[in-house]
Write a protein that holds these residues in place. Structure first.
Motif, PDB file in Angstrom:
ATOM      1  N   ARG A 413     -26.627 -15.367  -4.998  1.00  0.00           N
ATOM      2  CA  ARG A 413     -26.756 -14.955  -3.597  1.00  0.00           C
ATOM      3  C   ARG A 413     -27.819 -15.780  -2.877  1.00  0.00           C
ATOM      4  O   ARG A 413     -27.625 -16.165  -1.708  1.00  0.00           O
ATOM      5  CB  ARG A 413     -27.106 -13.475  -3.520  1.00  0.00           C
ATOM      6  CG  ARG A 413     -27.322 -12.960  -2.103  1.00  0.00           C
ATOM      7  CD  ARG A 413     -27.601 -11.466  -2.063  1.00  0.00           C
ATOM      8  NE  ARG A 413     -27.831 -11.011  -0.707  1.00  0.00           N
ATOM      9  CZ  ARG A 413     -29.026 -10.938  -0.132  1.00  0.00           C
ATOM     10  NH1 ARG A 413     -30.112 -11.292  -0.814  1.00  0.00           N
ATOM     11  NH2 ARG A 413     -29.137 -10.515   1.117  1.00  0.00           N
ATOM     12  N   ASP A 414     -28.934 -16.065  -3.527  1.00  0.00           N
ATOM     13  CA  ASP A 414     -30.007 -16.831  -2.901  1.00  0.00           C
ATOM     14  C   ASP A 414     -29.518 -18.170  -2.363  1.00  0.00           C
ATOM     15  O   ASP A 414     -29.954 -18.633  -1.309  1.00  0.00           O
ATOM     16  CB  ASP A 414     -31.134 -17.086  -3.907  1.00  0.00           C
ATOM     17  CG  ASP A 414     -32.038 -15.882  -4.074  1.00  0.00           C
ATOM     18  OD1 ASP A 414     -31.842 -14.893  -3.358  1.00  0.00           O
ATOM     19  OD2 ASP A 414     -32.934 -15.931  -4.938  1.00  0.00           O
ATOM     20  N   THR A 415     -28.623 -18.810  -3.097  1.00  0.00           N
ATOM     21  CA  THR A 415     -28.160 -20.131  -2.668  1.00  0.00           C
ATOM     22  C   THR A 415     -27.346 -20.039  -1.382  1.00  0.00           C
ATOM     23  O   THR A 415     -27.352 -20.968  -0.571  1.00  0.00           O
ATOM     24  CB  THR A 415     -27.314 -20.799  -3.766  1.00  0.00           C
ATOM     25  OG1 THR A 415     -26.044 -20.148  -3.892  1.00  0.00           O
ATOM     26  CG2 THR A 415     -28.025 -20.779  -5.106  1.00  0.00           C
ATOM     27  N   VAL A 416     -26.653 -18.911  -1.182  1.00  0.00           N
ATOM     28  CA  VAL A 416     -25.845 -18.731   0.020  1.00  0.00           C
ATOM     29  C   VAL A 416     -26.724 -18.348   1.203  1.00  0.00           C
ATOM     30  O   VAL A 416     -26.573 -18.876   2.309  1.00  0.00           O
ATOM     31  CB  VAL A 416     -24.749 -17.676  -0.215  1.00  0.00           C
ATOM     32  CG1 VAL A 416     -23.940 -17.438   1.049  1.00  0.00           C
ATOM     33  CG2 VAL A 416     -23.835 -18.107  -1.355  1.00  0.00           C
ATOM     34  N   THR A 417     -27.664 -17.439   0.997  1.00  0.00           N
ATOM     35  CA  THR A 417     -28.547 -17.032   2.100  1.00  0.00           C
ATOM     36  C   THR A 417     -29.488 -18.160   2.513  1.00  0.00           C
ATOM     37  O   THR A 417     -30.048 -18.122   3.613  1.00  0.00           O
ATOM     38  CB  THR A 417     -29.370 -15.789   1.708  1.00  0.00           C
ATOM     39  OG1 THR A 417     -30.123 -16.060   0.523  1.00  0.00           O
ATOM     40  CG2 THR A 417     -28.457 -14.600   1.461  1.00  0.00           C
ATOM     41  N   GLY A 419     -28.370 -21.175   2.920  1.00  0.00           N
ATOM     42  CA  GLY A 419     -27.577 -22.155   3.643  1.00  0.00           C
ATOM     43  C   GLY A 419     -26.446 -22.813   2.892  1.00  0.00           C
ATOM     44  O   GLY A 419     -25.752 -23.674   3.455  1.00  0.00           O
ATOM     45  N   GLY A 420     -26.209 -22.453   1.625  1.00  0.00           N
ATOM     46  CA  GLY A 420     -25.145 -23.081   0.855  1.00  0.00           C
ATOM     47  C   GLY A 420     -23.776 -22.835   1.468  1.00  0.00           C
ATOM     48  O   GLY A 420     -23.411 -21.683   1.725  1.00  0.00           O
ATOM     49  N   ARG A 421     -23.023 -23.900   1.710  1.00  0.00           N
ATOM     50  CA  ARG A 421     -21.655 -23.785   2.233  1.00  0.00           C
ATOM     51  C   ARG A 421     -20.637 -23.848   1.100  1.00  0.00           C
ATOM     52  O   ARG A 421     -19.453 -23.612   1.311  1.00  0.00           O
ATOM     53  CB  ARG A 421     -21.369 -24.918   3.227  1.00  0.00           C
ATOM     54  CG  ARG A 421     -22.305 -24.957   4.437  1.00  0.00           C
ATOM     55  CD  ARG A 421     -22.077 -23.743   5.330  1.00  0.00           C
ATOM     56  NE  ARG A 421     -22.845 -23.831   6.561  1.00  0.00           N
ATOM     57  CZ  ARG A 421     -24.018 -23.220   6.784  1.00  0.00           C
ATOM     58  NH1 ARG A 421     -24.553 -22.479   5.818  1.00  0.00           N
ATOM     59  NH2 ARG A 421     -24.634 -23.337   7.936  1.00  0.00           N
ATOM     60  N   LEU A 422     -21.120 -24.172  -0.054  1.00  0.00           N
ATOM     61  CA  LEU A 422     -20.314 -24.315  -1.265  1.00  0.00           C
ATOM     62  C   LEU A 422     -21.255 -24.076  -2.427  1.00  0.00           C
ATOM     63  O   LEU A 422     -22.450 -24.338  -2.321  1.00  0.00           O
ATOM     64  CB  LEU A 422     -19.710 -25.716  -1.309  1.00  0.00           C
ATOM     65  CG  LEU A 422     -18.921 -26.195  -2.529  1.00  0.00           C
ATOM     66  CD1 LEU A 422     -17.848 -27.186  -2.077  1.00  0.00           C
ATOM     67  CD2 LEU A 422     -19.810 -26.888  -3.547  1.00  0.00           C
ATOM     68  N   ILE A 423     -20.733 -23.572  -3.527  1.00  0.00           N
ATOM     69  CA  ILE A 423     -21.575 -23.260  -4.690  1.00  0.00           C
ATOM     70  C   ILE A 423     -21.156 -24.136  -5.872  1.00  0.00           C
ATOM     71  O   ILE A 423     -19.968 -24.321  -6.119  1.00  0.00           O
ATOM     72  CB  ILE A 423     -21.466 -21.773  -5.079  1.00  0.00           C
ATOM     73  CG1 ILE A 423     -21.906 -20.872  -3.926  1.00  0.00           C
ATOM     74  CG2 ILE A 423     -22.288 -21.470  -6.330  1.00  0.00           C
ATOM     75  CD1 ILE A 423     -21.595 -19.398  -4.144  1.00  0.00           C
ATOM     76  N   SER A 424     -22.139 -24.659  -6.587  1.00  0.00           N
ATOM     77  CA  SER A 424     -21.866 -25.392  -7.824  1.00  0.00           C
ATOM     78  C   SER A 424     -22.518 -24.662  -8.982  1.00  0.00           C
ATOM     79  O   SER A 424     -23.671 -24.216  -8.884  1.00  0.00           O
ATOM     80  CB  SER A 424     -22.421 -26.824  -7.748  1.00  0.00           C
ATOM     81  OG  SER A 424     -22.235 -27.496  -8.984  1.00  0.00           O
ATOM     82  N   VAL A 425     -21.757 -24.509 -10.071  1.00  0.00           N
ATOM     83  CA  VAL A 425     -22.271 -23.861 -11.287  1.00  0.00           C
ATOM     84  C   VAL A 425     -22.150 -24.851 -12.444  1.00  0.00           C
ATOM     85  O   VAL A 425     -21.249 -24.762 -13.280  1.00  0.00           O
ATOM     86  CB  VAL A 425     -21.500 -22.568 -11.608  1.00  0.00           C
ATOM     87  CG1 VAL A 425     -22.113 -21.864 -12.815  1.00  0.00           C
ATOM     88  CG2 VAL A 425     -21.499 -21.623 -10.412  1.00  0.00           C
TER      89      VAL A 425
END
Length: 534
Positions: A413-417, A419-425
């Motif tokens: 969640r932190d990565t989205v809040t 500003g992340g528009r896309l997530i990489s794992v």
């Protein structure tokens, strides 16, 4: 010839052996049901598309725990926990033997046992399926936080990537999704119990029966109502992303023992991708994602590793995220992702914030060594980073959650809040061979995609790598232990789902619901005892 006449209305005596067998069968029924419910929960998890098994599993668990005393409920809950977690976590012993695997499952099953006690206690209350499902989520929440930062692997939500309840992840995250599954399962048992009582007694309490039926219907209806949240439109345009899977020279804990072999594999596959782009076979990616530990050498301390990476990044002509282990002169190691640009080299780093206990660092090392000498393979502990991982790659903000972090709600969640528009794992699963671990982790990423309405890219050293759309569907994926490169255009999104906006609020509300129900049940029981004592 003689005959024995039995007076009418009398029963033939039952042989003692048959009576003992009957008692043994009755005594073992609930323990067997509890263990079976756990096994069914395991079977509901990937790679099997049997998500629906979680519903009868919870129904069976409800039957085994209904009305039980706390001591019996603890034992039954523990059996359910072992039936679930022993097979689910078998991959943890892939290279270190059975002792760590058995110890982990035995400890984690204690949380299920404690939840079993709570479930049994609240079955004495009206509308008990609601309180029981909340108690289960409370148990998952505690298990996700303690000890050593918690171990959320095996959250019920992570087995529902193919299920009808998945849209609820966007409503309230993994707690709401898991609550819906547990509520529906407990509601199935309560409905069956009420119908059975009606057949036995002829009485039909319509209010309780309706409440039981609603416990089944409401979660399903809510999931259907949440379907519009599965929006994978390109709010902020699109990005063409590449995920590189270079493979490893060998499996197991010593996968990177051959100096520079893992790095060479990923560099060569990236250079092959560059040739494919030049030949027009695949589109030019806007950026490239390598897995965790894709460089088995510290490029800041090894000039040859830096040259290999730089050559590959220049060849593909796009910013590339490199996974590397950094080895400073002093202090802990760092599991680091490096943003590497073709003309500038390394421009940004992200240090994994939640390092894995007993994998990347060893708590209580002298004590643990008594049980397994494999702890000494981790000669130097990793330390956690302190900042949220968001890289700007060709104008796209990409949120980063490294491997184990994908299991933790807050870490994604932190990565989205931020500003992340896309997530990489980016992940490294070479340690776990051909086990189910990689499929379980891929399912987590699919749930995260829906939870935050973001495309998720999963680059893995040895498979399964994948590109996932915001609605949880897999666009492309690799085979295990096969060098490959996935290229796809994915939507970029900036809107926030209710789950992203609320964060831990839904989980906190369910925990409060569970604690309130437990307090109500304990108080009711105390009143009954005082009344009986008079």
């Amino acid at each position: 010839m003689s005959a024995t006449i039995t007076p009418a209305g009398t029963r033939q005596p039952v042989p003692a052996s048959s009576d003992r067998a009957g008692r043994l069968l009755r005594r073992s029924a609930r323990p067997a049901a509890a263990a079976l419910s756990g096994a069914m929960l395991f079977l509901s998890f990937p790679p099997r598309p049997l998500w629906w098994l979680a519903l009868p599993a919870f129904a069976l668990l409800g039957w085994s725990l209904y009305g039980r005393r706390p001591r019996a409920a603890f034992g039954l809950g523990y059996l359910a926990g072992l039936g679930f977690l022993l097979p689910l976590l078998v991959w943890t012993g892939e290279e270190v033997g059975a002792v760590p695997w058995l110890a982990l499952a035995a400890v984690e099953a204690l949380f299920v046992a404690a939840a079993g006690v709570g479930i049994a206690v609240v079955t004495r209350l009206p509308l008990w399926p609601v309180w029981a499902a909340a108690v289960w989520i409370l148990g998952e929440g505690v298990r996700a936080r303690v000890p050593f930062g918690g171990f959320p692997w095996g959250k019920i939500a992570f087995g529902q990537a193919d299920g009808v309840f998945l849209p609820l992840a966007a409503v309230g995250g993994t707690p709401v999704l898991g609550f819906a599954v547990a509520l529906c399962g407990f509601g199935l048992y309560e409905t069956a119990r009420r119908v059975h009582d009606h057949r036995r007694t002829g009485e039909l309490p319509r209010g309780p029966l309706a409440a039981a039926a609603l416990a089944v219907l409401v979660p399903v209806t809510a999931a259907l109502a949440a379907l519009p949240l599965l929006d994978d439109s390109a709010e902020d345009g699109t990005a063409t992303v590449a995920a590189v899977q270079g493979n490893v020279p060998r499996l197991g804990l010593d996968f990177n023992a051959q100096r520079r072999a893992v790095l060479d594999n990923h560099a060569k596959r990236t250079e092959q991708l560059a040739r494919d782009v030049a030949a027009g076979k695949v589109p030019q990616p806007d950026f490239v994602l390598w897995p965790e530990n894709s460089s088995d050498l510290d490029p800041y301390r090894n000039g040859d590793a830096r040259l290999v990476i730089d050559r590959a990044v220049r060849a593909i002509g796009a910013p590339t995220v490199i996974g590397a282990v950094l080895t400073p002169e002093t202090g802990p190691l760092r599991n680091t992702l490096i943003a590497w640009e073709p003309e500038k080299g390394p421009v940004a780093t992200y240090d994994k914030r939640h390092v894995q206990p007993f994998g990347e660092y060893i708590p209580m090392r002298p004590f643990v060594r008594l049980f397994s000498s494999d702890v000494d393979r981790v000669r130097r502990d990793f330390g956690p980073g302190g900042k949220v991982g968001v890289f700007d790659l060709s104008g796209t903000k990409v949120g980063l959650a490294t491997c184990y972090e994908a299991a933790f709600d807050w870490a994604v969640r932190d990565t989205v809040t931020h500003g992340g528009r896309l997530i990489s794992v980016p992940s490294n699963n070479a340690t776990f061979g051909r086990s189910e671990m990689t499929y379980q982790q891929l399912a987590m990423s699919r749930v995260r995609a829906v939870e935050h309405s973001r495309a998720v890219v999963v680059p893995v050293t040895s498979g399964v790598s994948a590109i996932i759309r915001p609605d949880g569907t897999i666009v492309k994926q690799t085979r295990m232990f096969t060098p490959d490169a996935l290229v796809a255009e994915v939507p970029l999104r900036s809107s926030l789902t209710p789950a992203t906006r609320m964060g831990t609020l839904p989980e906190g509300a369910l925990a409060a619901l569970a604690l309130g129900a437990l307090g109500w049940a304990v108080r009711t029981r105390a009143k009954e005892r005082r009344a009986t004592a008079r």
